[in-house]
Design a protein around this motif. Structure first.
Motif, PDB file in Angstrom:
ATOM      1  N   GLY A   1       0.798  -1.225   0.000  1.00  0.00           N
ATOM      2  CA  GLY A   1       0.000   0.000   0.000  1.00  0.00           C
ATOM      3  C   GLY A   1       0.825   1.267   0.000  1.00  0.00           C
ATOM      4  O   GLY A   1       0.326   2.343   0.343  1.00  0.00           O
ATOM      5  N   ILE A   2       2.088   1.178  -0.393  1.00  0.00           N
ATOM      6  CA  ILE A   2       2.947   2.355  -0.425  1.00  0.00           C
ATOM      7  C   ILE A   2       2.452   3.297  -1.515  1.00  0.00           C
ATOM      8  O   ILE A   2       2.287   2.909  -2.662  1.00  0.00           O
ATOM      9  CB  ILE A   2       4.412   1.971  -0.683  1.00  0.00           C
ATOM     10  CG1 ILE A   2       4.928   1.053   0.427  1.00  0.00           C
ATOM     11  CG2 ILE A   2       5.276   3.215  -0.801  1.00  0.00           C
ATOM     12  CD1 ILE A   2       6.313   0.479   0.157  1.00  0.00           C
TER      13      ILE A   2
ATOM     14  N   SER B   1       9.718  10.203  -0.790  1.00  0.00           N
ATOM     15  CA  SER B   1       8.765  10.252   0.320  1.00  0.00           C
ATOM     16  C   SER B   1       7.491   9.524  -0.092  1.00  0.00           C
ATOM     17  O   SER B   1       7.096   9.533  -1.256  1.00  0.00           O
ATOM     18  CB  SER B   1       8.458  11.695   0.724  1.00  0.00           C
ATOM     19  OG  SER B   1       7.858  12.395  -0.337  1.00  0.00           O
ATOM     20  N   ALA B   2       6.880   8.882   0.893  1.00  0.00           N
ATOM     21  CA  ALA B   2       5.674   8.100   0.645  1.00  0.00           C
ATOM     22  C   ALA B   2       4.865   7.992   1.927  1.00  0.00           C
ATOM     23  O   ALA B   2       5.382   8.201   3.027  1.00  0.00           O
ATOM     24  CB  ALA B   2       6.044   6.701   0.147  1.00  0.00           C
ATOM     25  N   HIS B   3       3.601   7.671   1.768  1.00  0.00           N
ATOM     26  CA  HIS B   3       2.777   7.340   2.927  1.00  0.00           C
ATOM     27  C   HIS B   3       2.135   5.981   2.663  1.00  0.00           C
ATOM     28  O   HIS B   3       2.015   5.555   1.510  1.00  0.00           O
ATOM     29  CB  HIS B   3       1.741   8.435   3.211  1.00  0.00           C
ATOM     30  CG  HIS B   3       0.775   8.674   2.097  1.00  0.00           C
ATOM     31  ND1 HIS B   3       1.068   9.457   0.994  1.00  0.00           N
ATOM     32  CD2 HIS B   3      -0.483   8.220   1.900  1.00  0.00           C
ATOM     33  CE1 HIS B   3       0.034   9.478   0.181  1.00  0.00           C
ATOM     34  NE2 HIS B   3      -0.931   8.728   0.703  1.00  0.00           N
ATOM     35  N   TRP B   4       1.761   5.323   3.744  1.00  0.00           N
ATOM     36  CA  TRP B   4       1.215   3.970   3.611  1.00  0.00           C
ATOM     37  C   TRP B   4       0.406   3.620   4.845  1.00  0.00           C
ATOM     38  O   TRP B   4       0.689   4.065   5.952  1.00  0.00           O
ATOM     39  CB  TRP B   4       2.339   2.966   3.355  1.00  0.00           C
ATOM     40  CG  TRP B   4       3.539   3.067   4.253  1.00  0.00           C
ATOM     41  CD1 TRP B   4       4.525   4.018   4.234  1.00  0.00           C
ATOM     42  CD2 TRP B   4       3.882   2.177   5.313  1.00  0.00           C
ATOM     43  NE1 TRP B   4       5.457   3.763   5.208  1.00  0.00           N
ATOM     44  CE2 TRP B   4       5.097   2.642   5.877  1.00  0.00           C
ATOM     45  CE3 TRP B   4       3.293   1.018   5.820  1.00  0.00           C
ATOM     46  CZ2 TRP B   4       5.717   1.994   6.942  1.00  0.00           C
ATOM     47  CZ3 TRP B   4       3.915   0.377   6.874  1.00  0.00           C
ATOM     48  CH2 TRP B   4       5.123   0.870   7.415  1.00  0.00           C
ATOM     49  N   PRO B   5      -0.658   2.827   4.639  1.00  0.00           N
ATOM     50  CA  PRO B   5      -1.553   2.491   5.752  1.00  0.00           C
ATOM     51  C   PRO B   5      -1.059   1.291   6.553  1.00  0.00           C
ATOM     52  O   PRO B   5      -0.474   0.359   6.009  1.00  0.00           O
ATOM     53  CB  PRO B   5      -2.862   2.142   5.040  1.00  0.00           C
ATOM     54  CG  PRO B   5      -2.401   1.540   3.747  1.00  0.00           C
ATOM     55  CD  PRO B   5      -1.154   2.310   3.362  1.00  0.00           C
TER      56      PRO B   5
ATOM     57  N   ARG C   1       4.265   7.814   7.374  1.00  0.00           N
ATOM     58  CA  ARG C   1       4.967   8.541   6.316  1.00  0.00           C
ATOM     59  C   ARG C   1       6.444   8.209   6.427  1.00  0.00           C
ATOM     60  O   ARG C   1       7.031   8.290   7.503  1.00  0.00           O
ATOM     61  CB  ARG C   1       4.755  10.039   6.465  1.00  0.00           C
ATOM     62  CG  ARG C   1       5.424  10.838   5.356  1.00  0.00           C
ATOM     63  CD  ARG C   1       4.998  12.312   5.390  1.00  0.00           C
ATOM     64  NE  ARG C   1       5.510  12.993   4.227  1.00  0.00           N
ATOM     65  CZ  ARG C   1       6.727  13.527   4.150  1.00  0.00           C
ATOM     66  NH1 ARG C   1       7.562  13.420   5.165  1.00  0.00           N
ATOM     67  NH2 ARG C   1       7.121  14.146   3.049  1.00  0.00           N
ATOM     68  N   SER C   2       7.040   7.842   5.302  1.00  0.00           N
ATOM     69  CA  SER C   2       8.459   7.481   5.266  1.00  0.00           C
ATOM     70  C   SER C   2       9.196   8.379   4.282  1.00  0.00           C
ATOM     71  O   SER C   2       8.672   8.696   3.211  1.00  0.00           O
ATOM     72  CB  SER C   2       8.631   6.023   4.855  1.00  0.00           C
ATOM     73  OG  SER C   2       7.981   5.166   5.770  1.00  0.00           O
TER      74      SER C   2
ATOM     75  N   THR D   1      10.590   6.689   9.326  1.00  0.00           N
ATOM     76  CA  THR D   1       9.139   6.536   9.252  1.00  0.00           C
ATOM     77  C   THR D   1       8.520   7.185  10.483  1.00  0.00           C
ATOM     78  O   THR D   1       8.951   6.922  11.616  1.00  0.00           O
ATOM     79  CB  THR D   1       8.754   5.046   9.169  1.00  0.00           C
ATOM     80  OG1 THR D   1       9.305   4.506   7.969  1.00  0.00           O
ATOM     81  CG2 THR D   1       7.249   4.867   9.168  1.00  0.00           C
ATOM     82  N   ARG D   2       7.517   8.009  10.252  1.00  0.00           N
ATOM     83  CA  ARG D   2       6.849   8.740  11.331  1.00  0.00           C
ATOM     84  C   ARG D   2       5.350   8.481  11.293  1.00  0.00           C
ATOM     85  O   ARG D   2       4.790   8.189  10.247  1.00  0.00           O
ATOM     86  CB  ARG D   2       7.114  10.242  11.202  1.00  0.00           C
ATOM     87  CG  ARG D   2       8.591  10.560  11.373  1.00  0.00           C
ATOM     88  CD  ARG D   2       8.886  12.045  11.339  1.00  0.00           C
ATOM     89  NE  ARG D   2      10.274  12.272  11.640  1.00  0.00           N
ATOM     90  CZ  ARG D   2      10.771  12.408  12.870  1.00  0.00           C
ATOM     91  NH1 ARG D   2       9.962  12.363  13.916  1.00  0.00           N
ATOM     92  NH2 ARG D   2      12.064  12.599  13.064  1.00  0.00           N
ATOM     93  N   ASP D   3       4.731   8.599  12.471  1.00  0.00           N
ATOM     94  CA  ASP D   3       3.288   8.379  12.562  1.00  0.00           C
ATOM     95  C   ASP D   3       2.533   9.682  12.299  1.00  0.00           C
ATOM     96  O   ASP D   3       3.138  10.713  11.958  1.00  0.00           O
ATOM     97  CB  ASP D   3       2.907   7.736  13.895  1.00  0.00           C
ATOM     98  CG  ASP D   3       3.165   8.626  15.106  1.00  0.00           C
ATOM     99  OD1 ASP D   3       3.421   9.850  14.942  1.00  0.00           O
ATOM    100  OD2 ASP D   3       3.114   8.102  16.233  1.00  0.00           O
ATOM    101  N   GLU D   4       1.226   9.644  12.476  1.00  0.00           N
ATOM    102  CA  GLU D   4       0.384  10.806  12.185  1.00  0.00           C
ATOM    103  C   GLU D   4       0.620  11.976  13.153  1.00  0.00           C
ATOM    104  O   GLU D   4       0.254  13.102  12.849  1.00  0.00           O
ATOM    105  CB  GLU D   4      -1.094  10.396  12.200  1.00  0.00           C
ATOM    106  CG  GLU D   4      -1.426   9.449  11.053  1.00  0.00           C
ATOM    107  CD  GLU D   4      -2.804   8.823  11.165  1.00  0.00           C
ATOM    108  OE1 GLU D   4      -3.513   8.820  10.158  1.00  0.00           O
ATOM    109  OE2 GLU D   4      -3.152   8.328  12.264  1.00  0.00           O
TER     110      GLU D   4
END
Length: 126
Positions: free
Chosen positions: A14-15, A26-30, A88-89, A107-110
């Motif tokens: 899911g990236i 940079s990317a975000h993923w669930p 988010r990475s 990688t960081r959280d919300e």
């Protein structure tokens, strides 16, 4: 931005790429329930996979038509357990040389807290 550059495994994770070039990816993923380990937190192997995927893409974009890159080591540290949400990475180079590259991925959280940090060494195949 297309996730085709990452391949089918990264797509399965899911990236979703936000930006990608030879200097930063940079990317975000669930965090999904099917990616959790038995204690209800995100499996460490998923973190390692995201680290490897983003670092490899950045390294390949930097190397360009001069060759291909393959990972030769991946060391990822885990700082905060996560069981849901969107992460988010961001991948950035530490070293880019003739034969090898080293990239770091955070990688960081919300809430913008550091969840994991990985380092990948890649071989430039020219």
């Amino acid at each position: 931005m297309s996730t085709d550059q990452l391949g089918p495994f990264a797509q399965f994770l899911g990236i979703d790429l936000d930006a990608a070039d030879g200097d930063e990816v940079s990317a975000h993923w669930p965090v999904r329930s099917d990616l959790l380990q038995p204690y209800g937190i995100l499996h460490g192997g998923v973190h390692c996979s995201v680290v490897e995927s983003l670092a490899s893409l950045g390294a390949a974009l930097w190397l360009g038509d001069r060759g291909k890159v393959v990972g030769v080591s991946n060391a990822t540290d885990f700082f905060r357990p996560v069981g849901d949400g969107v992460l988010r990475s961001v991948a950035r180079p530490v070293h880019r040389g003739r034969t090898q590259q080293v990239w770091v991925v955070e990688t960081r959280d919300e809430q913008d807290r550091l969840v994991a940090r990985g380092q990948v060494r890649l071989q430039n195949l020219t």
